[in-house]
Design a protein around this motif. Structure first.
Motif, PDB file in Angstrom:
ATOM      1  N   THR A 194       0.862  -1.179   0.000  1.00  0.00           N
ATOM      2  CA  THR A 194       0.000   0.000   0.000  1.00  0.00           C
ATOM      3  C   THR A 194       0.895   1.225   0.000  1.00  0.00           C
ATOM      4  O   THR A 194       2.077   1.129   0.361  1.00  0.00           O
ATOM      5  CB  THR A 194      -0.897   0.027   1.247  1.00  0.00           C
ATOM      6  N   PRO A 195       0.390   2.392  -0.398  1.00  0.00           N
ATOM      7  CA  PRO A 195       1.242   3.584  -0.361  1.00  0.00           C
ATOM      8  C   PRO A 195       1.866   3.832   1.006  1.00  0.00           C
ATOM      9  O   PRO A 195       3.052   4.162   1.102  1.00  0.00           O
ATOM     10  CB  PRO A 195       0.279   4.717  -0.762  1.00  0.00           C
ATOM     11  N   THR A 196       1.075   3.658   2.075  1.00  0.00           N
ATOM     12  CA  THR A 196       1.615   3.888   3.417  1.00  0.00           C
ATOM     13  C   THR A 196       2.637   2.825   3.794  1.00  0.00           C
ATOM     14  O   THR A 196       3.711   3.139   4.327  1.00  0.00           O
ATOM     15  CB  THR A 196       0.484   3.902   4.464  1.00  0.00           C
ATOM     16  N   GLY A 197       2.326   1.559   3.532  1.00  0.00           N
ATOM     17  CA  GLY A 197       3.241   0.480   3.880  1.00  0.00           C
ATOM     18  C   GLY A 197       4.541   0.553   3.096  1.00  0.00           C
ATOM     19  O   GLY A 197       5.632   0.418   3.665  1.00  0.00           O
ATOM     20  N   GLY A 250       8.466   1.203   4.374  1.00  0.00           N
ATOM     21  CA  GLY A 250       9.646   0.410   4.066  1.00  0.00           C
ATOM     22  C   GLY A 250      10.757   1.236   3.462  1.00  0.00           C
ATOM     23  O   GLY A 250      11.934   1.064   3.791  1.00  0.00           O
ATOM     24  N   ILE A 251      10.398   2.164   2.566  1.00  0.00           N
ATOM     25  CA  ILE A 251      11.406   2.990   1.903  1.00  0.00           C
ATOM     26  C   ILE A 251      12.038   3.975   2.882  1.00  0.00           C
ATOM     27  O   ILE A 251      13.263   4.137   2.921  1.00  0.00           O
ATOM     28  CB  ILE A 251      10.779   3.741   0.709  1.00  0.00           C
ATOM     29  N   VAL A 252      11.217   4.637   3.691  1.00  0.00           N
ATOM     30  CA  VAL A 252      11.791   5.620   4.619  1.00  0.00           C
ATOM     31  C   VAL A 252      12.608   4.924   5.693  1.00  0.00           C
ATOM     32  O   VAL A 252      13.571   5.504   6.226  1.00  0.00           O
ATOM     33  CB  VAL A 252      10.681   6.504   5.238  1.00  0.00           C
ATOM     34  N   HIS A 253      12.276   3.665   6.011  1.00  0.00           N
ATOM     35  CA  HIS A 253      13.082   2.960   7.013  1.00  0.00           C
ATOM     36  C   HIS A 253      14.457   2.605   6.456  1.00  0.00           C
ATOM     37  O   HIS A 253      15.416   2.481   7.231  1.00  0.00           O
ATOM     38  CB  HIS A 253      12.359   1.711   7.505  1.00  0.00           C
ATOM     39  N   LEU A 299       4.465   4.722  10.560  1.00  0.00           N
ATOM     40  CA  LEU A 299       3.894   4.447   9.240  1.00  0.00           C
ATOM     41  C   LEU A 299       3.566   2.963   9.084  1.00  0.00           C
ATOM     42  O   LEU A 299       2.547   2.600   8.490  1.00  0.00           O
ATOM     43  CB  LEU A 299       4.870   4.895   8.149  1.00  0.00           C
ATOM     44  N   LEU A 300       4.430   2.097   9.610  1.00  0.00           N
ATOM     45  CA  LEU A 300       4.141   0.667   9.550  1.00  0.00           C
ATOM     46  C   LEU A 300       2.885   0.322  10.340  1.00  0.00           C
ATOM     47  O   LEU A 300       2.039  -0.453   9.877  1.00  0.00           O
ATOM     48  CB  LEU A 300       5.336  -0.128  10.096  1.00  0.00           C
ATOM     49  N   ILE A 329       9.410  12.289   0.636  1.00  0.00           N
ATOM     50  CA  ILE A 329       9.954  11.743  -0.608  1.00  0.00           C
ATOM     51  C   ILE A 329       9.638  10.255  -0.721  1.00  0.00           C
ATOM     52  O   ILE A 329       9.319   9.752  -1.806  1.00  0.00           O
ATOM     53  CB  ILE A 329      11.474  11.988  -0.679  1.00  0.00           C
ATOM     54  N   ALA A 330       9.729   9.538   0.404  1.00  0.00           N
ATOM     55  CA  ALA A 330       9.432   8.103   0.377  1.00  0.00           C
ATOM     56  C   ALA A 330       8.000   7.851  -0.083  1.00  0.00           C
ATOM     57  O   ALA A 330       7.740   6.910  -0.840  1.00  0.00           O
ATOM     58  CB  ALA A 330       9.662   7.496   1.758  1.00  0.00           C
ATOM     59  N   ARG A 331       7.069   8.693   0.366  1.00  0.00           N
ATOM     60  CA  ARG A 331       5.673   8.504  -0.050  1.00  0.00           C
ATOM     61  C   ARG A 331       5.511   8.787  -1.547  1.00  0.00           C
ATOM     62  O   ARG A 331       4.791   8.063  -2.240  1.00  0.00           O
ATOM     63  CB  ARG A 331       4.745   9.396   0.765  1.00  0.00           C
ATOM     64  N   GLN A 332       6.157   9.836  -2.046  1.00  0.00           N
ATOM     65  CA  GLN A 332       6.094  10.096  -3.487  1.00  0.00           C
ATOM     66  C   GLN A 332       6.647   8.914  -4.275  1.00  0.00           C
ATOM     67  O   GLN A 332       6.068   8.495  -5.281  1.00  0.00           O
ATOM     68  CB  GLN A 332       6.898  11.351  -3.815  1.00  0.00           C
ATOM     69  N   ALA A 333       7.766   8.363  -3.796  1.00  0.00           N
ATOM     70  CA  ALA A 333       8.372   7.216  -4.477  1.00  0.00           C
ATOM     71  C   ALA A 333       7.426   6.017  -4.450  1.00  0.00           C
ATOM     72  O   ALA A 333       7.269   5.309  -5.441  1.00  0.00           O
ATOM     73  CB  ALA A 333       9.703   6.860  -3.827  1.00  0.00           C
ATOM     74  N   ALA A 334       6.771   5.790  -3.296  1.00  0.00           N
ATOM     75  CA  ALA A 334       5.855   4.657  -3.182  1.00  0.00           C
ATOM     76  C   ALA A 334       4.675   4.799  -4.140  1.00  0.00           C
ATOM     77  O   ALA A 334       4.257   3.826  -4.776  1.00  0.00           O
ATOM     78  CB  ALA A 334       5.361   4.550  -1.731  1.00  0.00           C
TER      79      ALA A 334
END
Length: 496
Positions: free
Chosen positions: A330-333, A337-340, A405-406, A483-488
């Motif tokens: 999902t976008p949030t999940g 993962g990316i921001v972590h 976020l997780l 940025i992580a959310r945009q990437a997701a």
């Protein structure tokens, strides 16, 4: 002139460290090699930041090698996701080099200093190359450049166990690389191309031949070895423990994160989430291995007396959190993962720098020798405490953003048992972080600690730069979680 340089940034990012590495060997002098490596690493960081800035304007930076258009030629392609990973990998690589000289002088023979800096630049080349290339075979080539140089860097450790740890990593890493190469070969057999975007367009996902499934299986297992996913993590504890401190700082903060990047590219850029998570039950399997790995690695960390080994098992657990976010799709999940990846790079890089400071002054990374060191090395000990809070996920730290976020994603998808397990796993992190804090501040000074002095500012400043960043990105998130959310969203096929 500036426009011409900007147009060639993707290739400059690779060519600069790649060409500087043999130059370090040619100069044959440790100090000159260090200065060259430092300048080149900051130049690579500047290139990465410039390309990230371009991608944030919703542009994709493309570069065709030899003016051969894909799929016939090799294309370098930088989007928000790859730009984000490149920026923190090159940034941490530069900061670790600022930290490096005193640690290198203490742990690596002077005759090998110039070789160390050359190999360091090769490792950085491989890691950045994996992020910038749009060609699947190039991903393998750059992965092996980074892996082979990592083996050499680990073997430079001052104990005889370092070459053995490097050899163990080489054996398992070669098995993983073989699996990856077989998977790439099968995909090439099916599609006739190595360009990742072209493979994604040609590969039959839904009702294709079994070859696609086999290729995906080989690539997944191979990358899981490189990521050190439980139970394929056995190379990592010894590699982190016996490598020179500065090497551990760099590879712990970057190497596994870039492998996670490649795994995300495989699932969301080539195989597609529909095939991986709907046709196949990969999401369930990833969740299972992630949660088991988080608990077992955290429990293993609690029982370690070597601080570097403690942090190594902690890294295995933290990789589990990254895969947990990815598996939610999902976008949030996915953004979690990316921001972590970013947050853990800061936290673990900073904590291994702290361990290197103690190793320099105390001559050991055993907890028994760290007793009472918080009284004689208070700044170094405080840095550990701050980094430990971020590792636990205390509010106002970067680690909290990832775990929040997780948790949010788990509740959004109705997976509340996973949220409960995550909270319980954080308590395990409290145990092993507190174990070190108690040793530093609430024990009588050991013989080594009693005569120690504070770590040099030349090492403390870059250490606090990373540790301080965990506080900064715990309260200011546009350039991390944002940025992580945009990437997701882009990876899931949306528009940021």
């Amino acid at each position: 002139m500036i426009d011409a340089i900007f147009a060639h940034l993707p290739i400059l990012l690779i060519v600069l460290p790649l060409m500087a590495a043999p130059c370090c060997v040619l100069v044959g002098n440790g100090r000159a090699a260090y200065l060259l490596a430092l300048v080149v690493s900051f130049a690579a960081f500047a290139c990465s930041v410039a390309m990230l800035g371009e991608t944030l304007q919703h542009h994709v930076v493309r570069y065709e090698l030899g003016n051969w258009s894909p799929p016939y030629g090799i294309e370098y392609r930088v989007d928000i996701f790859s730009g984000f990973v490149m920026a923190f990998v090159s940034g941490i690589g530069a900061i670790v080099l600022v930290y490096a000289p005193l640690s290198v002088r203490d742990e690596i023979p002077a005759s090998k200093h110039y070789l160390f800096y050359a190999t360091y630049l090769l490792c950085m080349t491989g890691l950045l190359g994996m992020c910038v290339t749009g060609d699947l075979f190039n991903v393998f080539v750059f992965l092996e450049i980074s892996s082979l140089s990592s083996y050499a860097l680990i073997s430079l450790g001052r104990t005889r166990r370092a070459p053995l740890a490097a050899f163990q990593y080489l054996i398992l890493g070669s098995i993983g690389a073989t699996f990856i190469l077989i998977g790439i070969g099968l995909l090439y057999q099916m599609t006739g191309t190595l360009n990742m975007a072209d493979i994604a367009a040609r590969v039959p996902h839904e009702h294709g031949p079994r070859t696609v499934l086999v290729a995906f299986a080989f690539l997944t297992v191979g990358l899981c070895v490189k990521m050190a996913v439980f139970p394929l993590h056995t190379w990592l504890p010894n590699a982190y423990t016996y490598a020179p401190s500065v090497v551990t700082c760099f590879i712990a903060a970057t190497a596994t994160k870039v492998s996670v990047y490649a795994f995300v590219r495989l699932i969301f850029g080539i195989i597609t989430p529909g095939f991986a998570f709907d046709v196949l039950p990969l999401d369930t399997e990833l969740m299972l291995f992630s949660l088991v790995g988080i608990f077992i690695a955290s429990i293993a960390a609690i029982y370690q007396n070597n601080v570097k080994r403690l942090l190594a098992y902690s890294s295995v657990a933290q990789i589990g959190y990254m895969l947990l976010g990815i598996s939610m799709a999902t976008p949030t999940g996915l953004s979690a993962g990316i921001v972590h990846m970013f947050n853990h790079a800061l936290i673990k890089g900073g904590l291994f720098m702290v361990a290197g400071c103690f190793a320099l002054r105390l001559g050991s990374v055993q907890l028994s020798d760290w007793k009472g060191a918080g009284r004689t090395m208070p700044l170094t000990a405080i840095a550990w405490a701050i980094g430990g809070l971020a590792l636990i996920g205390v509010p106002m730290t970067a680690g909290f953003i990832s775990k929040w976020l997780l948790l949010t994603s788990a509740f959004e998808t109705g997976r509340w048992p996973i949220a409960v397990l995550m909270l319980v796993s954080s308590l395990l992190a409290v145990v092993y972080v507190w174990k070190v804090v108690e040793t530093l501040f609430f024990s009588e000074p050991s013989e080594a600690a009693a005569g120690a002095t504070e770590a040099p500012l030349r090492m403390l400043i870059p250490t606090y730069l990373l540790i301080g960043a965990t506080l900064l990105f715990g309260v200011w998130t546009p350039y991390s979680a944002g940025i992580a959310r945009q990437a997701a969203i882009v990876l899931l096929g949306g528009t940021p």
